[in-house]
Design an enzyme around this catalytic site. Sequence first.
Site, PDB file in Angstrom:
ATOM      1  N   ASP A  38     -42.970  38.754 -23.319  1.00 19.73           N
ATOM      2  CA  ASP A  38     -44.039  39.024 -24.282  1.00 19.73           C
ATOM      3  C   ASP A  38     -43.902  37.983 -25.395  1.00 19.73           C
ATOM      4  O   ASP A  38     -42.890  37.278 -25.455  1.00 19.73           O
ATOM      5  CB  ASP A  38     -43.860  40.448 -24.842  1.00 19.73           C
ATOM      6  CG  ASP A  38     -45.157  40.992 -25.429  1.00 19.73           C
ATOM      7  OD1 ASP A  38     -45.911  40.217 -26.049  1.00 19.73           O
ATOM      8  OD2 ASP A  38     -45.399  42.207 -25.280  1.00 19.73           O
ATOM      9  N   GLY A 101     -51.868  36.606 -11.598  1.00 23.58           N
ATOM     10  CA  GLY A 101     -53.188  37.212 -11.628  1.00 23.58           C
ATOM     11  C   GLY A 101     -54.031  36.655 -12.759  1.00 23.58           C
ATOM     12  O   GLY A 101     -55.251  36.853 -12.798  1.00 23.58           O
ATOM     13  N   THR A 102     -53.384  35.971 -13.683  1.00 27.75           N
ATOM     14  CA  THR A 102     -54.096  35.416 -14.839  1.00 27.75           C
ATOM     15  C   THR A 102     -55.180  34.452 -14.364  1.00 27.75           C
ATOM     16  O   THR A 102     -54.931  33.620 -13.482  1.00 27.75           O
ATOM     17  CB  THR A 102     -53.079  34.689 -15.749  1.00 27.75           C
ATOM     18  OG1 THR A 102     -52.070  35.636 -16.103  1.00 27.75           O
ATOM     19  CG2 THR A 102     -53.733  34.125 -16.981  1.00 27.75           C
ATOM     20  N   HIS A 157     -68.149  42.368 -16.983  1.00 31.78           N
ATOM     21  CA  HIS A 157     -66.806  42.788 -17.408  1.00 31.78           C
ATOM     22  C   HIS A 157     -66.843  43.462 -18.773  1.00 31.78           C
ATOM     23  O   HIS A 157     -67.805  43.302 -19.530  1.00 31.78           O
ATOM     24  CB  HIS A 157     -65.863  41.580 -17.471  1.00 31.78           C
ATOM     25  CG  HIS A 157     -65.359  41.138 -16.127  1.00 31.78           C
ATOM     26  ND1 HIS A 157     -66.088  40.303 -15.313  1.00 31.78           N
ATOM     27  CD2 HIS A 157     -64.221  41.433 -15.461  1.00 31.78           C
ATOM     28  CE1 HIS A 157     -65.400  40.099 -14.191  1.00 31.78           C
ATOM     29  NE2 HIS A 157     -64.268  40.772 -14.258  1.00 31.78           N
ATOM     30  N   LYS A 161     -62.724  40.796 -22.544  1.00 29.12           N
ATOM     31  CA  LYS A 161     -62.340  39.665 -21.691  1.00 29.12           C
ATOM     32  C   LYS A 161     -62.572  38.360 -22.434  1.00 29.12           C
ATOM     33  O   LYS A 161     -63.624  38.163 -23.036  1.00 29.12           O
ATOM     34  CB  LYS A 161     -63.152  39.700 -20.385  1.00 29.12           C
ATOM     35  CG  LYS A 161     -62.754  38.628 -19.404  1.00 29.12           C
ATOM     36  CD  LYS A 161     -63.299  38.916 -18.006  1.00 29.12           C
ATOM     37  CE  LYS A 161     -62.985  37.798 -17.022  1.00 29.12           C
ATOM     38  NZ  LYS A 161     -61.551  37.543 -16.868  1.00 29.12           N
TER      39      LYS A 161
HETATM   40  N1  LIG Z   1     -56.228  38.819 -10.573  1.00 27.26           N
HETATM   41  C1  LIG Z   1     -56.734  40.024 -10.884  1.00 27.26           C
HETATM   42  O1  LIG Z   1     -56.972  40.872 -10.008  1.00 27.26           O
HETATM   43  C2  LIG Z   1     -57.008  40.345 -12.304  1.00 27.26           C
HETATM   44  C3  LIG Z   1     -56.818  39.383 -13.256  1.00 27.26           C
HETATM   45  N2  LIG Z   1     -57.027  39.656 -14.565  1.00 27.26           N
HETATM   46  C4  LIG Z   1     -56.683  38.585 -15.486  1.00 27.26           C
HETATM   47  O2  LIG Z   1     -55.416  38.902 -16.056  1.00 27.26           O
HETATM   48  C5  LIG Z   1     -55.336  38.381 -17.383  1.00 27.26           C
HETATM   49  C6  LIG Z   1     -54.947  39.504 -18.340  1.00 27.26           C
HETATM   50  O3  LIG Z   1     -55.986  40.441 -18.407  1.00 27.26           O
HETATM   51  P1  LIG Z   1     -55.814  41.772 -19.262  1.00 27.26           P
HETATM   52  O4  LIG Z   1     -54.602  42.495 -18.841  1.00 27.26           O
HETATM   53  O5  LIG Z   1     -57.125  42.452 -19.243  1.00 27.26           O
HETATM   54  O6  LIG Z   1     -55.580  41.129 -20.720  1.00 27.26           O
HETATM   55  P2  LIG Z   1     -54.807  41.752 -21.966  1.00 27.26           P
HETATM   56  O7  LIG Z   1     -55.266  40.982 -23.170  1.00 27.26           O
HETATM   57  O8  LIG Z   1     -54.955  43.246 -21.963  1.00 27.26           O
HETATM   58  O9  LIG Z   1     -53.270  41.422 -21.670  1.00 27.26           O
HETATM   59  C7  LIG Z   1     -52.666  40.186 -21.883  1.00 27.26           C
HETATM   60  C8  LIG Z   1     -51.288  40.460 -22.467  1.00 27.26           C
HETATM   61  O10 LIG Z   1     -50.593  39.216 -22.585  1.00 27.26           O
HETATM   62  C9  LIG Z   1     -49.947  39.215 -23.856  1.00 27.26           C
HETATM   63  N3  LIG Z   1     -49.603  37.863 -24.256  1.00 27.26           N
HETATM   64  C10 LIG Z   1     -50.281  37.000 -25.056  1.00 27.26           C
HETATM   65  N4  LIG Z   1     -49.581  35.854 -25.195  1.00 27.26           N
HETATM   66  C11 LIG Z   1     -48.450  36.017 -24.494  1.00 27.26           C
HETATM   67  C12 LIG Z   1     -47.311  35.196 -24.264  1.00 27.26           C
HETATM   68  N5  LIG Z   1     -47.201  33.969 -24.798  1.00 27.26           N
HETATM   69  N6  LIG Z   1     -46.321  35.672 -23.487  1.00 27.26           N
HETATM   70  C13 LIG Z   1     -46.402  36.892 -22.926  1.00 27.26           C
HETATM   71  N7  LIG Z   1     -47.443  37.733 -23.125  1.00 27.26           N
HETATM   72  C14 LIG Z   1     -48.449  37.285 -23.885  1.00 27.26           C
HETATM   73  C15 LIG Z   1     -50.954  39.886 -24.770  1.00 27.26           C
HETATM   74  O11 LIG Z   1     -50.373  40.296 -25.993  1.00 27.26           O
HETATM   75  P3  LIG Z   1     -51.342  40.438 -27.297  1.00 27.26           P
HETATM   76  O12 LIG Z   1     -52.341  41.482 -26.946  1.00 27.26           O
HETATM   77  O13 LIG Z   1     -50.388  40.821 -28.404  1.00 27.26           O
HETATM   78  O14 LIG Z   1     -51.971  39.082 -27.485  1.00 27.26           O
HETATM   79  C16 LIG Z   1     -51.350  41.067 -23.886  1.00 27.26           C
HETATM   80  O15 LIG Z   1     -50.414  42.121 -23.990  1.00 27.26           O
HETATM   81  C17 LIG Z   1     -56.693  37.745 -17.670  1.00 27.26           C
HETATM   82  O16 LIG Z   1     -56.627  36.361 -17.398  1.00 27.26           O
HETATM   83  C18 LIG Z   1     -57.621  38.430 -16.668  1.00 27.26           C
HETATM   84  O17 LIG Z   1     -58.726  37.656 -16.340  1.00 27.26           O
HETATM   85  C19 LIG Z   1     -57.440  40.879 -14.975  1.00 27.26           C
HETATM   86  C20 LIG Z   1     -57.692  41.870 -14.076  1.00 27.26           C
HETATM   87  C21 LIG Z   1     -57.489  41.688 -12.658  1.00 27.26           C
HETATM   88  O1  LIG Z   2     -60.346  40.194 -17.149  1.00 33.80           O
HETATM   89  C1  LIG Z   2     -60.560  41.047 -16.254  1.00 33.80           C
HETATM   90  O2  LIG Z   2     -60.696  42.255 -16.488  1.00 33.80           O
HETATM   91  C2  LIG Z   2     -60.626  40.587 -14.857  1.00 33.80           C
HETATM   92  N1  LIG Z   2     -60.344  39.341 -14.618  1.00 33.80           N
HETATM   93  C3  LIG Z   2     -60.298  38.723 -13.340  1.00 33.80           C
HETATM   94  C4  LIG Z   2     -61.327  37.620 -13.279  1.00 33.80           C
HETATM   95  O3  LIG Z   2     -61.449  36.843 -14.247  1.00 33.80           O
HETATM   96  O4  LIG Z   2     -62.008  37.516 -12.263  1.00 33.80           O
HETATM   97  C5  LIG Z   2     -60.357  39.717 -12.208  1.00 33.80           C
HETATM   98  C6  LIG Z   2     -61.219  40.903 -12.452  1.00 33.80           C
HETATM   99  O5  LIG Z   2     -62.548  40.498 -12.373  1.00 33.80           O
HETATM  100  C7  LIG Z   2     -60.928  41.556 -13.792  1.00 33.80           C
END
Ligand SMILES: NC(=O)C1=CN([C@@H]2O[C@H](COP(=O)(O)OP(=O)(O)OC[C@H]3O[C@@H](n4cnc5c(N)ncnc54)[C@H](OP(=O)(O)O)[C@@H]3O)[C@@H](O)[C@H]2O)C=CC1
Ligand SMILES: O=C(O)C1=N[C@H](C(=O)O)C[C@H](O)C1
Length: 268
Positions: A38, A101-102, A157, A161
Amino acid sequence: MSEERTKLVVAGARGRMGSETVKMIARTPEFELVGVVDHKYEGENIGDLLNLSSIDAKVYTDIEQCFSSVKPDVLIDFTHPEIGKQHLQAAIDYGIKTVIGTSGFTSEEVETFKKQMDEKQLGGIIAPNFAIGAVLLMKFSSMAAKYFPDIEIIEMHHDQKKDAPSGTAVKTAELVQTNREQKHQGHPEEKELIPGARGAEFDGMRIHSVRLPGLIAHQEVLLGGDGELLTLRHDSMNRQSFMTGVAYSVRTVMTLNTLIYGLENILD
Ligand SMILES: NC(=O)C1=CN([C@@H]2O[C@H](COP(=O)(O)OP(=O)(O)OC[C@H]3O[C@@H](n4cnc5c(N)ncnc54)[C@H](OP(=O)(O)O)[C@@H]3O)[C@@H](O)[C@H]2O)C=CC1
Ligand SMILES: O=C(O)C1=N[C@H](C(=O)O)C[C@H](O)C1
């Protein structure tokens, strides 16, 4: 004799996807959460931060220190586009397998990481979407593109996001592109009266991004033909919808020695 569990580190563990992943690990006997990464809360217990008393893993703000201390088998990353790339690079440097997944990786960036990982024979997956239905939507869209080259993608979304268009929409367009005759859609003289009205352009197709509270992750692919319209749609109703794919990816990267881009490339 009991089998060794797969040791996992989750980056972004307090986030929407990271916290769901932590819960999935806790209910999967073959997985063990050995640490989280984190940018805040150094040294604290992620179980306390998430109010999950059954979970006990230390927070590291320095990913390299985390890798040196807990020596994970796999890093799972759900952070933000620029951070995910830094984390993947650190994992490659430390020889740690990855499930990313990012969103926000370009195909050129994927290629550059793949080269490094091939040199090290290191397994990893970058999956823009871990939901099985979303992957099927991409595949069906690509199949249909052979017959219906006029396509508009509408991704919808939640309004927290940060990136647009979604990684899923871009991956869908990339897969569609492999089966679609190249064409610039719409009227050749069309003009946007308000900039952005026709959405983003990808190889002549259009991608539209909707952001609203109440939404989770949804996508429609509209394919237009002479007097007919084919609509393909997928909805993630919650974030557990992604967890089957995340767990499957962890198991699969343990057997891989290269980087795979897209869950569709490891599903049977
Ligand atoms: N592949 C898939 O199926 C899916 C992919 N995604 C992708 O996953 C990513 C995250 O989405 P989501 O969970 O909704 O986002 P969130 O903003 O809820 O979560 C991201 C987390 O990362 C933390 N963070 C920020 N900077 C850092 C760092 N330097 N080191 C470690 N942690 C850090 C944030 O902390 P803080 O809030 O304090 O900044 C937060 O807790 C996005 O890119 C999204 O598009 C999402 C859903 C499905
Ligand atoms: O940020 C999200 O929530 C999601 N991000 C991924 C994307 O950018 O495609 C996967 C999913 O759509 C949810």
